[in-house]
Write a protein that holds these residues in place. Structure first.
Motif, short mmCIF file in Angstrom:
data_model
loop_
_atom_site.label_atom_id
_atom_site.label_comp_id
_atom_site.label_asym_id
_atom_site.label_seq_id
_atom_site.Cartn_x
_atom_site.Cartn_y
_atom_site.Cartn_z
N ALA A 1 0.81 -1.28 -0.21
CA ALA A 1 -0.08 -0.03 -0.01
C ALA A 1 0.79 1.33 -0.12
O ALA A 1 0.74 2.19 -0.87
CB ALA A 1 -0.87 0.00 1.29
N LEU B 1 1.25 4.06 -3.11
CA LEU B 1 0.78 5.43 -2.72
C LEU B 1 1.86 6.50 -2.90
O LEU B 1 1.51 7.33 -3.60
CB LEU B 1 0.39 5.54 -1.04
N ASP C 1 -0.09 12.53 -8.65
CA ASP C 1 -1.15 13.32 -8.24
C ASP C 1 -0.65 14.70 -7.91
O ASP C 1 -1.25 15.93 -8.43
CB ASP C 1 -1.92 12.74 -6.99
N ARG C 2 0.58 14.76 -7.26
CA ARG C 2 0.93 16.23 -6.83
C ARG C 2 1.66 16.90 -7.98
O ARG C 2 1.29 18.40 -8.10
CB ARG C 2 2.09 16.14 -5.76
N ASP D 1 -4.44 13.78 0.67
CA ASP D 1 -3.21 14.32 -0.07
C ASP D 1 -3.64 15.62 -0.95
O ASP D 1 -3.14 16.59 -1.24
CB ASP D 1 -2.13 13.40 -0.57
N ARG D 2 -4.72 15.16 -1.66
CA ARG D 2 -5.32 16.09 -2.67
C ARG D 2 -5.97 17.34 -1.98
O ARG D 2 -5.72 18.50 -2.51
CB ARG D 2 -6.24 15.47 -3.59
N VAL E 1 -5.94 8.06 2.03
CA VAL E 1 -4.82 8.88 1.91
C VAL E 1 -4.54 9.61 0.90
O VAL E 1 -4.26 10.68 0.94
CB VAL E 1 -3.63 7.95 2.62
N ARG E 2 -4.91 8.87 -0.23
CA ARG E 2 -4.56 9.69 -1.61
C ARG E 2 -5.33 10.84 -1.72
O ARG E 2 -4.90 12.06 -2.00
CB ARG E 2 -4.84 8.70 -2.75
N ILE F 1 -5.31 3.17 1.54
CA ILE F 1 -4.71 3.87 0.24
C ILE F 1 -5.58 4.96 -0.26
O ILE F 1 -5.29 6.11 -0.54
CB ILE F 1 -4.28 2.79 -0.71
N VAL G 1 -2.21 18.04 -9.64
CA VAL G 1 -2.93 18.83 -8.96
C VAL G 1 -2.58 20.38 -9.33
O VAL G 1 -3.62 21.20 -9.66
CB VAL G 1 -2.75 18.94 -7.53
N VAL H 1 1.72 6.86 -6.81
CA VAL H 1 0.29 7.68 -7.38
C VAL H 1 0.53 8.98 -6.83
O VAL H 1 0.13 9.92 -7.43
CB VAL H 1 -0.87 6.54 -6.90
N LEU H 2 0.94 9.14 -5.73
CA LEU H 2 1.03 10.64 -5.13
C LEU H 2 2.01 11.60 -5.83
O LEU H 2 2.22 12.75 -6.08
CB LEU H 2 1.51 10.69 -3.72
#
Ligand code: ATP
Ligand code: MG
Lengths: 97, 266
Positions: free
Chosen positions: A20, A24, A31-32, B153-154, B149-150, B146, A35, A27-28
């Motif tokens: 996990a 994560l 995402d970051r 973060d957003r 938490v994702r 998961i 965004v 994927v972050l």
């Protein structure tokens, strides 16, 4: 045998949190970066500024992007160089004397 | 002038309403006048979690549209001195309240109360912006999963544009036994990933479900572990230094028996 005992105690799925966390983390990164639509542009501007000290760069055709490679994410940059600057100034060389 | 705190999340169903009901009740029980505001317009929930659904006359949208004064819409909680609920409108959609209107309303409430706790809708919909508009600080709540938490973060990224101080983190529904066998992310894991200060943790606890059934926040139950966790979090909101609880789940006889049964099943 130990494995068998562990399985009896319902441990067979143990450690899924590592998976996990790793998923994560990856994927972050994406995402970051997405965004904020400015993220890559700001990074590019800063990179160019630093590289300009050393290189003359074709900014119009410079490209940077994130790319997934196996279980890591890399920043890929294509930075066409026009010329390498000759008169580099090394800060430590100046402090002499 | 009071302090307005919004409790928000990226993913739905992670415990915002539960947290607002319990922290509001705990703060009032500690002598701080508190109003809990249901800003989840169209999805009224806080009233039933607090057991106040039968005494609602007016709602938040009535106040904003000028049908009544704020005081008339407040529902007093008879169990705890100084605790009030401002219910959400049930029949309206999330566009019924603009961020400006919300800011003005929260400002008015801050003149009357020491704490204004705002229950926000999940995610990035229109209602989210309105819910955070009047707040002085934000609390992000997540579970150690998961997807949650994702999404947290957003939301943290989105809050950066709201001129608020750095949000604080609540991690809800932690299951110590799963953490111990490596099947659930630990507190440190989540804090490391989200990189905001930890305000507290709340264990997975059946008493939360029971208390919701009864309409009676768990902080009012003396033997609830989730209740204790929420009381500690309320203390931290008041600036007290209460250490974060250790993850000791007492497996108890039942869990040990269950393990033995599993052993024989295998
Ligand atoms: N610590 C806990 N232990 C057990 N159950 C919990 C816990 N926290 C929340 N729950 C349960 O999880 C469900 C969702 O909680 P809640 O309604 O507070 O979430 P929410 O974030 O407000 O959801 P929404 O996004 O739909 O508004 C409820 O049924 C609640 O009883
Ligand atoms: Mg809710």
């Amino acid at each position: 045998m130990l494995d068998l005992i562990a399985r009896f105690f319902g441990r067979q799925s143990g450690g899924s949190k590592q998976l996990a966390k790793e998923r994560l983390r990856l994927v972050l990164v994406h995402d970051r970066a997405s965004v904020s639509p400015h993220f890559l542009n700001m990074l590019k501007a800063d990179l160019l500024q630093v590289m300009n000290k050393y290189l003359e760069i074709d900014e119009a055709t410079t490209r940077i992007m994130l790319s997934r490679q196996g279980n890591s994410i890399a920043l890929l940059a294509s930075i066409p160089i026009k010329r390498i600057r000759r008169n580099l100034q090394f800060p430590h060389a100046q402090t002499d004397g | 002038m009071g302090d307005a705190v919004v409790i928000t999340s990226g993913k739905g169903g992670v415990g915002k309403t539960t947290a607002v009901a319990n922290l509001g009740t705990a703060l009032a029980a500690m002598g701080r006048s508190t109003v809990v505001v249901d800003a989840d317009i169209g999805l009224r929930n806080l009233d039933v979690v607090m057991g106040l659904e039968n005494r609602i006359v007016y709602d938040l949208v009535d106040v904003i549209e000028g049908y009544c004064r704020p005081k008339q819409a407040l529902v007093r909680d008879k169990r705890v001195e100084g605790l009030y609920l401002l219910p959400a409108a049930q029949t309206r959609d999330k566009t019924a309240v603009t961020p400006q209107q919300m800011r003005a309303l929260i400002q008015k409430l801050k003149e009357e109360f020491e704490f204004v706790l705002i229950d926000s809708p999940a995610g990035i919909e229109h209602g989210f912006r309105s819910a955070v508009a009047g707040a002085d600080q934000a609390i992000i709540i997540t579970t150690p999963e998961i997807a949650a938490v994702r999404d947290a973060d957003r939301i943290i990224g989105l809050l950066e544009s709201e001129r608020l101080p750095e949000p604080q983190l609540l991690i809800n529904r932690i299951r110590p036994a799963m953490v111990r066998r490596g099947d659930m992310m630990d507190i440190e894991d989540v804090v490391e990933i989200l990189a905001i200060p930890l305000l507290g943790i709340i264990p997975e606890d059946e008493t939360v479900v029971i208390s919701t059934n009864r309409g009676e926040p768990v902080v009012l139950m003396s033997n609830s572990r989730a209740g204790r966790a929420f009381r500690n979090i309320a203390c931290r909101l008041l600036g007290e230094e209460v250490p974060v609880e250790r993850l000791q789940d007492s497996p108890g006889l039942l869990e040990r028996l269950r393990r033995m049964v599993r052993f024989h099943d295998a």
